[in-house]
Design a protein around this motif. Structure first.
Motif, short mmCIF file in Angstrom:
data_model
loop_
_atom_site.label_atom_id
_atom_site.label_comp_id
_atom_site.label_asym_id
_atom_site.label_seq_id
_atom_site.Cartn_x
_atom_site.Cartn_y
_atom_site.Cartn_z
N TYR A 332 15.68 -56.56 24.00
CA TYR A 332 17.22 -56.79 24.69
C TYR A 332 17.83 -56.93 23.62
CZ TYR A 332 20.28 -58.75 27.74
OH TYR A 332 21.55 -59.08 28.61
N GLY A 333 19.16 -56.33 23.92
CA GLY A 333 20.16 -56.34 22.94
C GLY A 333 20.08 -55.47 21.64
N GLN A 334 21.10 -55.49 20.88
CA GLN A 334 21.24 -54.46 19.82
C GLN A 334 20.71 -55.34 18.31
OE1 GLN A 334 21.45 -51.22 20.13
NE2 GLN A 334 21.46 -51.51 21.94
N ASN A 335 20.52 -56.59 18.36
CA ASN A 335 20.24 -57.12 16.98
C ASN A 335 18.67 -57.22 16.73
OD1 ASN A 335 19.74 -59.20 19.21
ND2 ASN A 335 21.02 -60.82 18.51
N GLY A 336 17.59 -56.84 17.84
CA GLY A 336 16.29 -56.92 17.67
C GLY A 336 15.66 -58.25 17.44
N GLN A 337 16.45 -59.25 18.09
CA GLN A 337 15.83 -60.69 18.13
C GLN A 337 15.17 -61.29 19.32
OE1 GLN A 337 18.93 -63.12 16.67
NE2 GLN A 337 19.15 -61.87 14.62
N GLN A 338 15.26 -60.61 20.43
CA GLN A 338 14.83 -60.92 21.60
C GLN A 338 13.96 -59.85 22.29
OE1 GLN A 338 15.05 -63.87 22.91
NE2 GLN A 338 16.60 -64.84 21.48
N ILE A 339 12.93 -60.11 22.84
CA ILE A 339 12.00 -59.21 23.64
C ILE A 339 11.82 -59.78 25.07
CG2 ILE A 339 9.65 -57.98 23.63
CD1 ILE A 339 9.47 -58.54 20.66
N LEU A 340 12.27 -59.00 26.04
CA LEU A 340 11.85 -59.31 27.46
C LEU A 340 10.52 -58.88 27.60
CD1 LEU A 340 15.09 -58.33 29.29
CD2 LEU A 340 14.14 -60.61 29.30
N SER A 341 9.99 -59.77 28.53
CA SER A 341 8.49 -59.19 28.81
C SER A 341 8.39 -59.47 30.11
CB SER A 341 7.65 -60.07 27.88
OG SER A 341 7.40 -61.28 28.24
N ALA A 342 7.61 -58.84 30.94
CA ALA A 342 7.20 -59.03 32.30
C ALA A 342 5.70 -59.13 32.33
CB ALA A 342 7.75 -57.99 33.53
N SER A 343 5.21 -59.96 33.46
CA SER A 343 3.82 -60.29 33.40
C SER A 343 3.02 -60.10 34.82
CB SER A 343 3.50 -61.34 32.64
OG SER A 343 2.16 -61.96 32.71
N GLN A 344 1.87 -60.14 34.89
CA GLN A 344 1.13 -60.03 36.28
C GLN A 344 1.27 -61.63 36.85
OE1 GLN A 344 -2.90 -58.72 35.45
NE2 GLN A 344 -2.05 -56.45 35.02
N ASP A 345 1.60 -62.47 35.98
CA ASP A 345 1.92 -63.80 36.63
C ASP A 345 3.12 -63.85 37.49
OD1 ASP A 345 3.78 -63.76 34.83
OD2 ASP A 345 2.93 -65.39 33.56
N GLY A 346 3.85 -62.72 37.45
CA GLY A 346 5.12 -62.58 38.15
C GLY A 346 6.55 -63.24 37.48
N THR A 347 6.39 -63.76 36.35
CA THR A 347 7.30 -64.18 35.54
C THR A 347 8.04 -63.18 34.52
OG1 THR A 347 6.31 -64.97 33.82
CG2 THR A 347 6.47 -66.64 35.40
N LEU A 348 9.20 -63.26 34.53
CA LEU A 348 10.04 -62.63 33.31
C LEU A 348 10.69 -63.53 32.14
CD1 LEU A 348 11.27 -59.61 32.83
CD2 LEU A 348 13.38 -60.61 33.95
N GLN A 349 10.10 -63.21 30.92
CA GLN A 349 10.23 -64.25 29.97
C GLN A 349 11.03 -63.46 28.71
OE1 GLN A 349 7.37 -67.15 29.16
NE2 GLN A 349 6.23 -66.82 30.98
N SER A 350 11.68 -64.31 27.99
CA SER A 350 12.16 -63.80 26.80
C SER A 350 11.82 -64.35 25.59
CB SER A 350 13.83 -63.98 26.73
OG SER A 350 14.44 -63.69 25.57
N PHE A 351 11.40 -63.81 24.68
CA PHE A 351 10.86 -64.35 23.45
C PHE A 351 11.43 -64.06 22.10
CE2 PHE A 351 7.03 -63.92 26.36
CZ PHE A 351 6.54 -65.32 26.42
N SER A 352 11.69 -64.90 21.22
CA SER A 352 12.70 -64.78 19.93
C SER A 352 11.54 -64.11 18.99
CB SER A 352 13.52 -65.95 19.69
OG SER A 352 14.06 -65.73 18.44
N THR A 353 12.18 -63.24 18.18
CA THR A 353 11.18 -62.97 16.94
C THR A 353 11.89 -63.98 15.79
OG1 THR A 353 12.91 -61.33 16.40
CG2 THR A 353 11.10 -60.44 17.66
N ILE A 354 12.60 -64.60 15.91
CA ILE A 354 13.21 -65.29 14.93
C ILE A 354 12.37 -66.94 15.14
CG2 ILE A 354 15.09 -66.38 13.76
CD1 ILE A 354 15.16 -63.46 13.93
N HIS A 355 12.72 -67.61 16.25
CA HIS A 355 12.09 -68.93 16.20
C HIS A 355 11.81 -69.29 17.49
CE1 HIS A 355 11.81 -73.19 15.97
NE2 HIS A 355 11.45 -73.22 14.52
N GLU A 356 10.94 -69.96 17.88
CA GLU A 356 10.31 -70.29 19.35
C GLU A 356 11.54 -71.18 20.21
OE1 GLU A 356 6.44 -72.57 18.46
OE2 GLU A 356 5.45 -70.50 18.46
#
Length: 895
Positions: A332-356
């Motif tokens: 997500y975005g152009q800085n390459g620091q956030q990853i959007l992920s969808a799961s079979q648990d029904g949630t949509l989450q964003s994970f940072s590649t920099i820090h939790e």
């Protein structure tokens, strides 16, 4: 030199970096008190390693080094953390490195209990071994018959020196003195298997959790049952007592509920329903604090605080990932620091590649969010949306309105999400009039401006909606865009073209504004998915026959076709510059295709099939998700920090299996060293002096050596000194050098002979130069390379002097001049040093033009040279004209 299958052991382009989104599994956590930092730490297991968090902020303190297998149980004392894998267990110091390893069990270890300077381990065959920690030697070994007493729980009761209490699946309990190796007492039990043992705050009192859901508070000194509680949620998974002055006991269940019991009133005071979506793996009250730490197999670690008047716990802090395998991931975005992920648990989450701490959850999708808020529903399972199957995101207008569009499993309507507010959006986009009820949304895309969403349905319809208002803005085609289900939709970067593809095997290009069909392309097979690289206009299509087709959306033609996968292609990703296409398939392989050369340049296998693959907009990481895995795995791009050979892989190349990266960043040092070894196979390319005999080749000499040969007289006049040079009075500071292109020191003058002869030696004046001598030799052996090399080393003045001295008036001869013309012919024949031949010949004609016609030998040689020169130049001129025509056409034509 081609690379054989055995030359490389891993991927040449990608190295495992680390895993994101992993926080806990079904192994109970361990709480320790750090005497150095004066605070509590909680350790959770994540596969082959464990994480240690600071309870105060739940920040990650350390990640342990990986073990060879998945951890099956953990325990800890004040100094060490013990982790078992298979029939071996290790002791970790400083939450990171292994300092002791204990081997001796034949079966899998399932219980560990620290015991002073010793540690107790129990395996599934009923063997109990007591080890001395520092010598790693066995102190005592006990064997139990599994049919009579199969150990299921172990406890060291407080103040009971050298004694341990063992619980069994048969229901009985045994108290042993491990120093004297004696069975002190056997408790009859309650005819139900023991699942948990926990020391109560009172001495001699132990809480026993049973398979039936009962909790027995038992005095082991007098073998008396003090009180009984019962939970109807299945077996007791874990027990803990509050020690901050409130007589409360918490008990976990396989349903994810926690029961809170008042030990004074002997009653249930509260229920914490759905504390976790899976079984409660472990729960622990912190010593003398109203804080409860829980973890479960739903990949969540939570801390609850009990500060309310009713004694109910509220969520204070948490670390949470997906609790079910992922369905879709995208940067997500152009800085390459956030990853959007969808799961079979029904949630949509964003994970940072920099820090939790930058992770965030956008939550579950709710069918009617306002109704849930109005009625205050606690259990929202009935109103939750199904899992997201596909989504598209754009950050251009994220602060103004929703920027994420998602389609759900088995649902017609697509939901919008707001990344900034971290919640589901205001609209559910679906067409108003539909004849069938079984139609679902199958493909989505959002324009680069963030204003429009394009949704493809299983009926073949493709609709456009406004993201700000949610209003339907038209459809492609009269009734439907495709006869089959829509497999992919994409919009180019300027909102000019919309590309759609259907299961009937047709790719269609539409005008985005007026929805008119522009062009259609028939495909060899039905497409599985479609991906557009907007910057370059390259479209990738994964087909059902496991092949990949690449099209240029400008010319609307197929430009590349790739085959080689042995299973369904799940996902594709382009590199940011559009040069690589990375594909992930059910054959457990990830392949990298080089689009300019049309070759496979990298391939590696994984032990779990990759479901999703996405490349960072900055090109530094490749992110993947896999079947039955809850995390996102990052792979670093080796080509950014190391020299990588991108030669095509041979057809018989067999990729090797690469292990998924762990949660620790530094674990792959050996892998990085391994990947640098193949660089030895890269041979430095030395360009030959001439690529082909038919090609005109120029010399590598600088222009100053040949460009101004015809203008030397003008240059000499400009550079003529105004006054003669003066002799320095004293010795020079710098050692004098001889003028020339190659610097040489001047030899000192030898004036040792006072009676030097003043008679001029005429032999010195008549001496021929090396260049003349080489030309005379070449007349005999017909080899002119030596003479040419001598001429290349000279500067413009030296070249003029040598060519001037060729005439008979200056010490040369007609034969030497003929030899020089033959040398020029040789250069034109070989088509090497083309510009030097032209410059040398021009200077030669300028110097000797008056005497050439008077010599028949030279005239004949000149005639041959003239025809050869004209032939070469006409051929070269035609190539120049052809190239100029093509270039002018490209610059001026309206393509």
């Amino acid at each position: 030199m081609e690379r054989s299958a055995g030359d490389r052991t891993a991927s040449a382009l990608f190295a495992g970096f680390r895993a994101l989104g992993l926080f806990s599994n079904d192994i109970p956590h361990v709480v320790r008190f750090s005497a150095l930092k004066r605070r509590f730490c909680v350790t959770t297991c994540v596969g082959k390693s464990f994480h240690t968090y600071d309870v105060q902020k739940l920040s990650l303190v350390a990640v342990s080094n990986s073990l060879p297998q998945d951890i099956c149980c953990m325990a800890a004392d004040g100094r060490l953390v013990f982790a078992a894998y298979g029939n071996v267990f290790s002791a970790f110091a400083r939450n990171k490195e292994v300092v002791h390893t204990f081997k001796g069990h034949k079966a899998e270890i399932h219980l560990l209990q620290p015991f002073g300077d010793h540690v107790i381990s129990v395996d599934t065959d009923g063997i109990l071994i007591i080890w001395h920690i520092y010598s790693e030697e066995e102190y005592l070994q006990l064997s139990f018959d599994k049919s009579v007493f199969k150990i299921s729980a172990i406890l060291h009761p407080s103040t009971y020196l050298n004694k341990i209490l063992l619980g069994s699946e048969q229901g009985s309990l045994q108290l042993w003195n491990v120093k004297s190796n004696k069975l002190l007492y056997t408790f009859a039990g309650w005819k139900v298997g023991v699942t948990a043992l926990q020391q109560a705050p009172a001495v001699d009192v132990v809480a026993v959790g049973l398979m039936s859901g009962q909790i027995i508070i038992h005095n082991i000194k007098f073998d008396e049952t003090l009180m009984k509680f019962r939970q109807d949620w299945g077996p007791i998974t874990s027990i803990s007592f509050r020690t901050d002055g409130h007589p409360v006991m918490a008990a976990g269940s396989p349903c994810g509920h926690i029961g809170l019991w008042d030990l004074e009133d002997k009653k249930l005071i509260n229920q914490m329903r759905n504390a976790h979506s899976t079984a409660i793996a472990g729960l622990t009250f912190l010593h003398r604090e109203p804080l409860l730490v829980t973890n479960g197999a739903d990949n969540a670690l939570r801390i609850w605080i009990f500060d309310g008047p009713t004694g109910e716990g509220r969520l204070l802090r948490f670390r949470m990932g997906h609790s079910a395998p992922l369905t879709k991931i995208r940067y997500y975005g152009q800085n390459g620091q956030q990853i959007l992920s969808a799961s079979q648990d029904g949630t949509l989450q964003s994970f940072s590649t920099i820090h939790e701490k930058f992770n965030k959850s956008l939550g579950h999708g709710l069918i009617n969010k306002k109704r849930v808020k109005r009625k205050g529903l606690q259990n929202t399972m009935s109103v939750r949306l199904p899992p997201i199957t596909k989504f598209a995101a754009e950050e251009a207008r994220e602060s103004d309105w929703d920027g994420i569009i998602a389609c759900h499993q088995g649902k017609l309507s697509c939901s919008t999400w707001n990344y900034q507010r971290s919640t589901i959006g205001a609209y559910f986009l679906k067409p108003k009039e539909l004849k069938k009820d079984d139609i679902t949304a199958t493909a989505v895309d959002i324009t680069s401006c963030g204003n429009f969403a394009v949704i493809g349905l299983s009926s073949g319809t493709v609709d456009v909606y406004n993201m700000q208002s949610g209003i339907h803005r038209g459809s492609f085609g009269k009734d439907q865009a495709h006869k089959g289900s829509v497999r992919g939709v994409a919009v180019d970067g300027l909102n000019q073209l919309t590309i759609t593809t259907g299961s009937e095997g047709v790719l269609k290009f539409w005008n985005f504004k007026n929805k008119v069909l522009i062009h259609s392309v028939s495909l060899d097979s039905s497409p599985n998915m479609m991906l557009l690289h907007r910057d370059s206009g390259i479209l990738g299509l994964a087909l059902d026959d496991f092949s990949i087709t690449v099209l240029d959306i400008e010319t609307r033609k197929i430009v590349r076709e790739f085959s080689g996968h042995q299973g369904q292609i799940n996902d594709m990703a382009f590199s940011p510059d559009g040069r690589w296409l990375i594909s992930a398939s059910m054959d457990c392989s990830i392949r990298t295709w080089d689009l300019p050369s049309g070759c496979l340049i990298d391939s590696f296998l994984l032990d779990s099939a990759p479901l999703n693959v996405t490349m960072s907009p900055t090109g530094d990481f490749l992110a993947t998700s896999h079947v039955d895995h809850l995390g996102i795995y990052l792979w670093s791009n080796i080509s950014l920090y190391s020299v990588v050979s991108l030669r095509p892989l041979p057809t018989d190349y067999v990729p090797s299996v690469v292990m998924l990266p762990g949660t620790c960043q530094t674990q792959d040092v050996e892998l990085l060293e391994e990947t640098t070894e193949p660089s030895d196979e890269m041979i430095e390319y030395d360009s030959p002096e001439q690529l082909n005999e038919q090609l005109v080749t120029l010399s590598l000499l600088p222009e100053s050596r040949w460009k101004n040969l015809l203008n030397l007289d003008v240059i000499k006049k400009k550079n003529k000194p105004k006054e003669p040079p003066k002799v320095p009075k004293s010795a020079p500071f710098f050692i004098p050098t001889v003028p020339g292109l190659v610097p040489r020191y001047a030899a000192p003058e030898q004036n040792s002979d006072p009676q030097q002869s003043k008679v001029v030696n005429l032999g010195i004046l008549a001496q021929k130069s090396d260049f003349c001598l080489k030309l005379e030799e070449a007349l005999v052996n017909n080899k002119y390379e030596a003479a040419l090399n001598l001429l290349k080393e000279l500067g413009p003045s030296g070249i003029e002097t040598e060519l001037r001295s060729l005439s008979p008036d200056c010490g040369g001869s007609v034969e030497v001049m003929k030899s020089f013309l033959k040398m020029i012919r040789m250069m034109l024949d070989k088509k090497r040093d083309f510009e030097l031949a032209q410059a040398y010949l021009a200077l030669f004609l300028k110097l000797h033009l008056k005497m050439l016609p008077s010599e028949p030998v030279l005239l004949e040689e000149m005639t041959k040279l003239s025809s050869q020169l004209e032939e070469n130049w006409i051929h070269l001129q035609s190539l120049f004209n052809q190239s100029m025509c093509v270039l002018n056409y490209i610059k001026s034509a309206l393509l």
